[in-house]
Design an enzyme around this catalytic site. Structure first.
Site, PDB file in Angstrom:
ATOM      1  N   ARG A  52       1.124  -1.345  11.626  1.00  0.00           N
ATOM      2  CA  ARG A  52       1.619  -1.161  10.250  1.00  0.00           C
ATOM      3  C   ARG A  52       1.904   0.315   9.975  1.00  0.00           C
ATOM      4  O   ARG A  52       2.914   0.647   9.337  1.00  0.00           O
ATOM      5  CB  ARG A  52       0.593  -1.717   9.243  1.00  0.00           C
ATOM      6  CG  ARG A  52       1.121  -1.740   7.825  1.00  0.00           C
ATOM      7  CD  ARG A  52       0.206  -2.511   6.883  1.00  0.00           C
ATOM      8  NE  ARG A  52      -1.073  -1.837   6.682  1.00  0.00           N
ATOM      9  CZ  ARG A  52      -2.073  -2.350   5.971  1.00  0.00           C
ATOM     10  NH1 ARG A  52      -1.950  -3.546   5.411  1.00  0.00           N
ATOM     11  NH2 ARG A  52      -3.205  -1.689   5.822  1.00  0.00           N
TER      12      ARG A  52
ATOM     13  N   LYS B  45       3.145   1.646   3.506  1.00  0.00           N
ATOM     14  CA  LYS B  45       1.918   2.205   2.918  1.00  0.00           C
ATOM     15  C   LYS B  45       2.136   3.712   2.824  1.00  0.00           C
ATOM     16  O   LYS B  45       1.752   4.473   3.714  1.00  0.00           O
ATOM     17  CB  LYS B  45       0.719   1.832   3.806  1.00  0.00           C
ATOM     18  CG  LYS B  45      -0.586   1.743   3.039  1.00  0.00           C
ATOM     19  CD  LYS B  45      -1.618   0.979   3.838  1.00  0.00           C
ATOM     20  CE  LYS B  45      -3.031   1.289   3.391  1.00  0.00           C
ATOM     21  NZ  LYS B  45      -3.334   1.084   1.982  1.00  0.00           N
TER      22      LYS B  45
ATOM     23  N   GLU C 296      -0.241  -8.494  -6.438  1.00  0.00           N
ATOM     24  CA  GLU C 296      -1.524  -8.126  -5.822  1.00  0.00           C
ATOM     25  C   GLU C 296      -2.281  -7.244  -6.793  1.00  0.00           C
ATOM     26  O   GLU C 296      -1.797  -6.966  -7.883  1.00  0.00           O
ATOM     27  CB  GLU C 296      -1.265  -7.380  -4.506  1.00  0.00           C
ATOM     28  CG  GLU C 296      -0.418  -6.119  -4.689  1.00  0.00           C
ATOM     29  CD  GLU C 296      -0.080  -5.420  -3.387  1.00  0.00           C
ATOM     30  OE1 GLU C 296      -0.813  -5.590  -2.399  1.00  0.00           O
ATOM     31  OE2 GLU C 296       0.909  -4.677  -3.374  1.00  0.00           O
TER      32      GLU C 296
HETATM   33  N1  PMP Z   1      -2.614  -4.027  -1.362  1.00  0.00           N
HETATM   34  C1  PMP Z   1      -2.575  -2.702  -1.528  1.00  0.00           C
HETATM   35  C2  PMP Z   1      -1.662  -2.137  -2.556  1.00  0.00           C
HETATM   36  C3  PMP Z   1      -3.386  -1.873  -0.742  1.00  0.00           C
HETATM   37  O1  PMP Z   1      -3.344  -0.558  -0.897  1.00  0.00           O
HETATM   38  C4  PMP Z   1      -4.247  -2.454   0.203  1.00  0.00           C
HETATM   39  C5  PMP Z   1      -5.112  -1.608   1.094  1.00  0.00           C
HETATM   40  N2  PMP Z   1      -5.941  -0.739   0.396  1.00  0.00           N
HETATM   41  C6  PMP Z   1      -4.280  -3.849   0.328  1.00  0.00           C
HETATM   42  C7  PMP Z   1      -3.429  -4.604  -0.467  1.00  0.00           C
HETATM   43  C8  PMP Z   1      -5.176  -4.530   1.319  1.00  0.00           C
HETATM   44  O2  PMP Z   1      -4.691  -4.312   2.616  1.00  0.00           O
HETATM   45  P1  PMP Z   1      -5.661  -4.285   3.889  1.00  0.00           P
HETATM   46  O3  PMP Z   1      -6.366  -5.571   3.909  1.00  0.00           O
HETATM   47  O4  PMP Z   1      -4.724  -4.121   5.042  1.00  0.00           O
HETATM   48  O5  PMP Z   1      -6.578  -3.139   3.722  1.00  0.00           O
END
Ligand code: PMP
Length: 285
Positions: free
Chosen positions: A52, A151, A184
């Site tokens: 990622r 990200k 989310e």
């Molecule tokens: N959504 C957002 C906006 C995030 O920043 C994150 C990670 N902090 C997640 C979802 C969760 O992703 P992951 O499980 O890969 O940490």
């Protein structure tokens, strides 16, 4: 000994780990990052996190100066140097320093930073009793402006929603997309449980495709719990049987109230409890 921070291949004491004020990562939020956890010395789903990170970099035309193999080795070395077994690891890649002005061609030397430290996202009591969340008026960035799957170092969209949540007395907030659908939370993905099945917004809802989210979808399948990636509205959340959030830092955390509506009985439900226990087993396996 002070925590050792990796900056561009060298280790520095925490107090002396620095980058230039001319770095475009600072000036413009021009860069990408990852957050992951290690359990008993092993990073959970490191390959997925590195994939990622490198895809986020590719999408913003940023060449990470070291290979994925080197990055993996450097992450492991950072854990070892700091004698950390259960840690939170923050990887940051900035565009590098250059003259003022947006043009990335004015920069050189993208900086790779690796911080291995501890993090406590939410107080323990919320893992037992569940979180109360509210919907933020700030919508998730339009994916046509910047894909939510990148990200990037510019997290202001999520920070604005986080501030709204905090001002309403909630430590996490729900974000909708441009269509008014559930996307989310500010730093976590969201799931509901309805009639024994788990449901989460699909990638086209404009979300970050969470690695913990994907691990929970895999886990549900292996446990025989039906799992669906679907369009969800606030109504679906209000009438759900259970709700929980996932993230590398947060892990799996129950939600018991949304916008003042208590979810079902207001207690942490059996499927959430089961998934929390199974997730613990998985990360330590
Ligand atoms: N959504 C957002 C906006 C995030 O920043 C994150 C990670 N902090 C997640 C979802 C969760 O992703 P992951 O499980 O890969 O940490």
């Amino acid at each position: 000994m002070s925590l050792q921070i990796y900056v561009a291949g060298q280790y520095y004491d925490k107090e002396n780990a620095k980058i230039s004020v001319y770095d475009h990562g600072l000036l413009y939020g021009d860069g990408v990052f990852e957050g992951m956890r290690s359990y008993s010395g092993k990073v959970f789903r490191m390959k997925e996190h590195l994939d990622r990170l490198y895809e986020s970099a590719l999408a913003i035309c940023l060449t990470i100066p070291i290979s994925k193999e080197q990055m993996e080795a450097d992450v492991n070395k950072t854990l070892q140097i700091n004698a950390l077994k259960d840690a939170y690891i923050r990887l940051v890649v900035t565009r590098g320093s250059g003259s003022l002005g947006l043009d990335p061609n004015r920069t050189s030397n993208p900086q790779v930073i690796i911080i291995a430290d501890s993090i406590s996202m939410y107080p323990e009591e919320y893992y037992q009793k569940g979180l109360k969340i509210v919907t933020a008026a700030t919508i998730r960035n339009h994916p046509a402006a910047l894909s939510s799957r990148v990200k990037s170092l510019n997290y202001l969209n999520n920070i604005m929603a986080k501030i709204e949540g905090l001002q309403a007395g909630c430590i996490e907030a729900l974000m909708l997309n441009i269509k008014g659908e559930v996307a989310e939370c500010t730093g976590d993905n969201i799931f509901i449980v309805k009639n024994g099945a788990i449901r989460t917004p699909s990638k086209d809802a404009g979300i970050l495709e969470g690695i913990t989210r994907n691990a929970i979808l895999d886990l549900a399948k292996s446990l025989g719990i039906p799992a669906e990636e679907v369009t969800l509205t606030r109504h679906d959340l209000f009438v759900s049987d259970e709700c929980f959030l996932t993230g590398s830092a947060a892990e799996v955390i129950p939600v018991v109230s949304i916008d003042g509506r208590t979810i079902a009985s207001g207690n942490v439900g059996p499927i959430t409890t089961k998934l929390i226990a199974e997730f613990k087993k998985l990360v330590h396996s």
